[in-house]
Scaffold this active site. Sequence first.
Site, PDB file in Angstrom:
ATOM      1  N   ASN A  99       0.877  -1.168   0.000  1.00  0.00           N
ATOM      2  CA  ASN A  99       0.000   0.000   0.000  1.00  0.00           C
ATOM      3  C   ASN A  99       0.916   1.220   0.000  1.00  0.00           C
ATOM      4  O   ASN A  99       1.685   1.401   0.934  1.00  0.00           O
ATOM      5  CB  ASN A  99      -0.875  -0.042   1.274  1.00  0.00           C
ATOM      6  CG  ASN A  99      -1.559   1.277   1.555  1.00  0.00           C
ATOM      7  OD1 ASN A  99      -1.799   2.068   0.645  1.00  0.00           O
ATOM      8  ND2 ASN A  99      -1.881   1.516   2.814  1.00  0.00           N
ATOM      9  N   GLU A 488     -18.790  13.727  -6.298  1.00  0.00           N
ATOM     10  CA  GLU A 488     -18.047  12.487  -6.071  1.00  0.00           C
ATOM     11  C   GLU A 488     -18.911  11.233  -6.134  1.00  0.00           C
ATOM     12  O   GLU A 488     -18.413  10.175  -6.501  1.00  0.00           O
ATOM     13  CB  GLU A 488     -17.215  12.523  -4.775  1.00  0.00           C
ATOM     14  CG  GLU A 488     -17.991  12.529  -3.485  1.00  0.00           C
ATOM     15  CD  GLU A 488     -17.069  12.561  -2.263  1.00  0.00           C
ATOM     16  OE1 GLU A 488     -17.459  13.163  -1.262  1.00  0.00           O
ATOM     17  OE2 GLU A 488     -15.969  11.987  -2.311  1.00  0.00           O
TER      18      GLU A 488
HETATM   19  C1  F6R Z   1     -14.819  13.490   0.458  1.00  0.00           C
HETATM   20  C2  F6R Z   1     -13.781  12.901   1.289  1.00  0.00           C
HETATM   21  C3  F6R Z   1     -12.385  13.355   1.077  1.00  0.00           C
HETATM   22  C4  F6R Z   1     -11.628  13.401   2.422  1.00  0.00           C
HETATM   23  C5  F6R Z   1     -10.157  13.739   2.167  1.00  0.00           C
HETATM   24  C6  F6R Z   1      -9.388  13.890   3.447  1.00  0.00           C
HETATM   25  O1  F6R Z   1     -16.081  13.006   0.775  1.00  0.00           O
HETATM   26  O2  F6R Z   1     -14.035  12.051   2.091  1.00  0.00           O
HETATM   27  O3  F6R Z   1     -12.342  14.581   0.448  1.00  0.00           O
HETATM   28  O4  F6R Z   1     -12.219  14.354   3.230  1.00  0.00           O
HETATM   29  O5  F6R Z   1      -9.571  12.723   1.402  1.00  0.00           O
HETATM   30  O6  F6R Z   1      -9.433  12.738   4.223  1.00  0.00           O
HETATM   31  P1  F6R Z   1      -9.139  12.776   5.771  1.00  0.00           P
HETATM   32  O7  F6R Z   1     -10.214  13.553   6.417  1.00  0.00           O
HETATM   33  O8  F6R Z   1      -9.134  11.333   6.187  1.00  0.00           O
HETATM   34  O9  F6R Z   1      -7.791  13.422   5.946  1.00  0.00           O
END
Ligand code: F6R
Length: 608
Positions: A99, A488
């Site tokens: 990953n 999205e």
């Molecule tokens: C949209 C969504 C993404 C996340 C972004 C940040 O629905 O989920 O835009 O908000 O990838 O992710 P985190 O909050 O995990 O840092």
Amino acid sequence: MCGIVAATSRKRDIVPLLVQGLKRLEYRGYDSCGVAVWDNGLKRARSVARVAELEEQIKHEHLHGEMGIAHTRWATHGEPLVCNAHPHFAGDEIALIHNGIIENYEEIRAELQAKGVVFSSQTDTEVLAYLVRDCFHGDLLKAVEDALNRVRGAYGIAVFCKQDPSRVVVARQGSPLVIGVGEGEMFAASDTMALAGETDNFIYLEDGDVAELLPESYKIFKHVGTEFEPVEREVRQVQAFSNAVELGPYRHYMQKEIFEQPRAIADTLEAVREITPAIFGDQAAEIFAEIDRILMIACGTSYYAAMTSKYWFEAIAGIPCDVEIASEYRYRKSVPNPRTLVVTISQSGETADTLAALKHARELGMDKTLTVCNVATSAMVRESRLHFITRAGVEIGVASTKAFTTQLTALFLLTLTLAKINGRLTEEEEAQYMTQLRHVPKAVSSVLALEPLIIGWTSRFADKEHALFLGRGIHYPIALEGALKLKEISYIHAEAYPAGELKHGPLALVDESIPVVTVAPNDQLFEKLKSNMKEVEARRGELYVFADSDTGLSSSEHIHVIRMPENYGALSPILHVVTLQLLAYHTALIRGNDVDKPRNLAKSVTVE
Ligand code: F6R
């Protein structure tokens, strides 16, 4: 961003466990999936379908083994084809899952090709598998360490080899990885949830760690220069819950998570008895006393939470606040100010850009760091001096919903805390805000009851290819979040504007074919917003307005109005966003999209 599971046992066939783990990790990527085991030779099954189909394939092919690795992929290098699906083999000797991204894979690939290696995929992972084979001289751990000394980039990996098939070597750099300690068996996974029910004893590996797992034992080493030194890591008791993976009465996780918001917000508030710096950590009082501005850093939905809270910080706490997109901030030359509170916001706490931006801010001498996060054990929480853990519960739907509203709840608590320290919050105001906050779960439930009215609108959206979202002031970021949700999961192109900007360009797009969704709270900007709506109406635009009940707005020929149950003042963004989540969800449903797994996306973006 790809999920990995690995297991080595002396007492059972681990294939069902690996498949179960993949099902729980599918939210991390679903372009392809695969399992490899040792069964008198390296055997594997790979598929570009979902894990449920892979499971059938595995039954057909009678894949069994006491040691194995499994992967669910979010494609970076190479299309979602079976040949690019993990696990990757290096000949019949090494099996590897990964990953992350190996940045210098092209040069290593060329070097290995010159030695006669013929690659069967376009991936950086296959290159790493052959590199491990190239470094192998009888000791897998040593081979992995030597290979990792050659690569740049981010990885969570699991590897096994035919020479010693009960041993799995795992390593972490920039991608999450936990070891699960069982009895007579050892596991590793990207997320504890994959191993729920198998063990409650977890070790969170740190960046640079390599570990060797055998059924009865494990050893961990940390990267120091080019050497790997033995290291002890704490075994933590974590009850990983798999019930988050159950859908219950809902059709999709996104729907479940939208409807969980009253509970998620209530849980997030539960631990807060009073407004005090201590809710952000032991050092908070000292740190908050030394700041005079805020820098917020995040990506995507979390970035919109940051943007929303800027309005609160400046209006209520009187603190200047800048908001930066993590992937931009980390690479631009900015002017550091050591009296800044650096606030990172992240659902996962593993987002590569946000994590790197946090480290970048620290390198610039800004060490007053606070993370608002939904995962207590995440890298971002560990990297920050202060934190607030939202209690949204596991969010599986790729489109973030309950994480956003709980982030807003946390950021409002931070606003009140800083306002109090700054002498800008009277006791009476504090009590009023707290009463209002505690009433939010009930208010969100009333908004959720608007679902049938929102469904009534969605048939008009389903055949559109474009939509505009308008908001003003603190509801402009909410319009941005609404547009992000719609694009999205429904794949409708949606853009959001501060309504006052319309006449500076986007108004040219408006005609009868484009729905214009308007967030219309009854605040001090409402009259201005009404004028902007008139501008749309005059161009025969079709307005879909979420209006506070006390605005007096009602539906007419080209204006469709849904009235919000109540005007919620400063906390209104938390209510208004819920309507936009429902609008996106039901529109995507009508369009027949896979709501929880929108194309090209994945949860937890652990690559740049
Ligand atoms: C949209 C969504 C993404 C996340 C972004 C940040 O629905 O989920 O835009 O908000 O990838 O992710 P985190 O909050 O995990 O840092």
